[in-house]
Scaffold this active site. Structure first.
Site, PDB file in Angstrom:
ATOM      1  N   SER A 126       0.819  -1.215   0.000  1.00  0.00           N
ATOM      2  CA  SER A 126       0.000   0.000   0.000  1.00  0.00           C
ATOM      3  C   SER A 126       0.851   1.262   0.000  1.00  0.00           C
ATOM      4  O   SER A 126       1.919   1.320   0.610  1.00  0.00           O
ATOM      5  CB  SER A 126      -0.917   0.013   1.222  1.00  0.00           C
ATOM      6  OG  SER A 126      -1.866  -1.026   1.157  1.00  0.00           O
ATOM      7  N   SER A 158       2.433  -3.133   8.225  1.00  0.00           N
ATOM      8  CA  SER A 158       2.406  -3.781   9.539  1.00  0.00           C
ATOM      9  C   SER A 158       3.761  -4.400   9.861  1.00  0.00           C
ATOM     10  O   SER A 158       4.337  -5.119   9.039  1.00  0.00           O
ATOM     11  CB  SER A 158       1.336  -4.873   9.571  1.00  0.00           C
ATOM     12  OG  SER A 158       0.062  -4.343   9.294  1.00  0.00           O
ATOM     13  N   GLU A 239      -5.257 -13.829   5.188  1.00  0.00           N
ATOM     14  CA  GLU A 239      -5.517 -13.366   6.547  1.00  0.00           C
ATOM     15  C   GLU A 239      -6.979 -13.567   6.928  1.00  0.00           C
ATOM     16  O   GLU A 239      -7.323 -13.552   8.102  1.00  0.00           O
ATOM     17  CB  GLU A 239      -5.127 -11.914   6.703  1.00  0.00           C
ATOM     18  CG  GLU A 239      -5.897 -10.930   5.859  1.00  0.00           C
ATOM     19  CD  GLU A 239      -5.318  -9.531   5.957  1.00  0.00           C
ATOM     20  OE1 GLU A 239      -5.442  -8.933   7.031  1.00  0.00           O
ATOM     21  OE2 GLU A 239      -4.747  -9.050   4.968  1.00  0.00           O
ATOM     22  N   GLU A 357     -15.808  -1.934   0.668  1.00  0.00           N
ATOM     23  CA  GLU A 357     -16.257  -1.574  -0.675  1.00  0.00           C
ATOM     24  C   GLU A 357     -15.669  -2.520  -1.721  1.00  0.00           C
ATOM     25  O   GLU A 357     -16.372  -2.959  -2.648  1.00  0.00           O
ATOM     26  CB  GLU A 357     -15.853  -0.125  -0.979  1.00  0.00           C
ATOM     27  CG  GLU A 357     -16.614   0.931  -0.197  1.00  0.00           C
ATOM     28  CD  GLU A 357     -16.136   1.072   1.238  1.00  0.00           C
ATOM     29  OE1 GLU A 357     -16.826   1.736   2.018  1.00  0.00           O
ATOM     30  OE2 GLU A 357     -15.063   0.512   1.573  1.00  0.00           O
TER      31      GLU A 357
END
Length: 376
Positions: A126, A158, A239, A357
């Site tokens: 990201s 993360s 995940e 979304e």
């Protein structure tokens, strides 16, 4: 649920007798910096007992466990109050990607330290302008005579502050999916700056990562140039395998909410109705998860998009109920109050792991056959 009961019994028995490293608790898919030492020691115990990286092939130290067996392990760990593994990215994302696309040297060098907990990995996907739309990644890797030079920025990474390696998605060609490539990035290289992001609950699991003229060797490329999108899609979805085990924590949370409200004289009809609705939502989540697991649905499939949406909306509802149960106490409580912490963390649930979304788009396009989302 069509899970091997003998396997579940074996797990439960081991979890009862396994010693807990000091400070270990169920911190979820990502350890905070304070959790790294205990999490790494726990992963070592899992590896020694044969419970690390269950889905990996046997020749890489795994058990080639079925989806049902992996789900049973996740649930039993949740019931025992321990993490199912050190961290999500290494065992569930980087490991399978290296097995599918990596070179022989990458597999031989990098896989075993993931399994034993020696190496923590982060996912460098990201960016500030490319979160849900990964095809818009702008971090660029330029080829040189000695390998690659990388420049760009990643965010919401993360575990980056403690990671030894990163799984990087960068642009090596033109716009769109075909211009992306994947790389292994040692996180101690010159030019890498990691800045922890402080979350609302005071933790710093996420980070910004800046890559300024980072030199990567030719061997850092995973697969071939331009194969990054295939690598990226192979990493997404796993995940969500543990979503059913989240139901264990949610049921415990509802018990805490009821006790907190009763002790404050706030367990009125409105809160009772909310707790009942949330309780039904938790069991809907668990039943849907059991059905997907029993059918052998892969974690990246549309069924797990349904689970993701149910899980996040239920989690947020439980967070709001906790604040209602606390009343004014919720405004003055410290961040370590479990119900306050849960409410704060709940706000991120519809974003992390794929936004709600995006999940609804997947369901609309792949299951209902609706027209694809228009591209700008």
């Amino acid at each position: 649920m069509s899970t091997d009961l003998a396997f579940r019994s074996e797990i439960r028995e081991w979890l009862v007798q396994a010693p807990r490293p000091a400070g270990l608790h169920d911190y979820g898919p990502t350890p905070t910096p304070d959790d790294v030492q205990a999490g790494r020691a726990w992963q070592r115990q899992l590896a020694d007992a044969g419970y690390a990286c269950l889905h990996w092939p046997r020749d890489r130290g795994g058990r080639q466990a079925t989806v049902a067996e992996q789900a049973a392990f996740a649930e039993e760990c949740a019931l025992a109050g321990v993490p199912r593994q050190f961290h999500l990215v290494g065992p569930d994302l980087a490991g399978p990607v290296l097995m599918a696309y990596g070179s022989a040297d990458q597999r031989d060098t990098l896989l075993e330290p993931i399994r034993t907990g020696e190496h923590l990995w982060c996912q460098l996907f990201s960016e500030p302008g490319a979160g849900s739309d990964l095809a818009s990644v702008r971090t660029r890797a330029v080829p040189t005579d000695d390998g690659w030079v990388v420049d760009g920025q990643k965010v919401w990474t993360s575990g980056a502050a403690d990671a030894q390696y990163g799984l990087l998605l960068a642009r090596t060609g033109g716009p769109g999916h075909g211009g992306l490539s994947a790389f292994v990035v040692p996180m101690n290289l010159d030019g890498i700056t990691v800045r922890p992001l402080v979350q609302m609950n005071g933790e710093s699991k996420f980070n910004e990562v800046f890559l300024d003229g980072v030199l990567l060797s030719p061997e850092a490329l995973i697969g071939v140039e331009g194969q990054g999108w295939a690598v990226a899609t192979a990493t997404l979805g796993r995940e969500r395998l543990s979503l059913g085990s989240n139901a264990v924590g949610m049921l415990k949370a509802l018990e805490e909410i009821t006790a907190a409200a009763r002790s404050r004289g706030r367990l009125g009809d409105h809160l009772k109705a909310g707790v009942t609705d949330a309780w039904l939502g938790v069991w809907l989540l668990r039943s849907t998860w059991e059905r997907a697991v029993a059918e052998g649905t892969e974690p990246g499939g549309p069924a797990f998009s349904v689970l993701k949406v149910i899980s996040t909306t239920t989690y947020q509802a439980i967070g709001d109920l906790g604040m209602e149960a606390l009343g004014l106490d919720g405004l003055t409580s410290e961040l370590d109050e479990p119900l306050v912490d849960r409410m704060l963390v709940a706000h991120a649930q519809t974003i992390l792991g794929g936004t709600s979304e995006i999940q609804r788009n997947i369901l609309g396009e792949r299951i209902l056959g609706l027209p694809r989302e228009p591209k700008p």
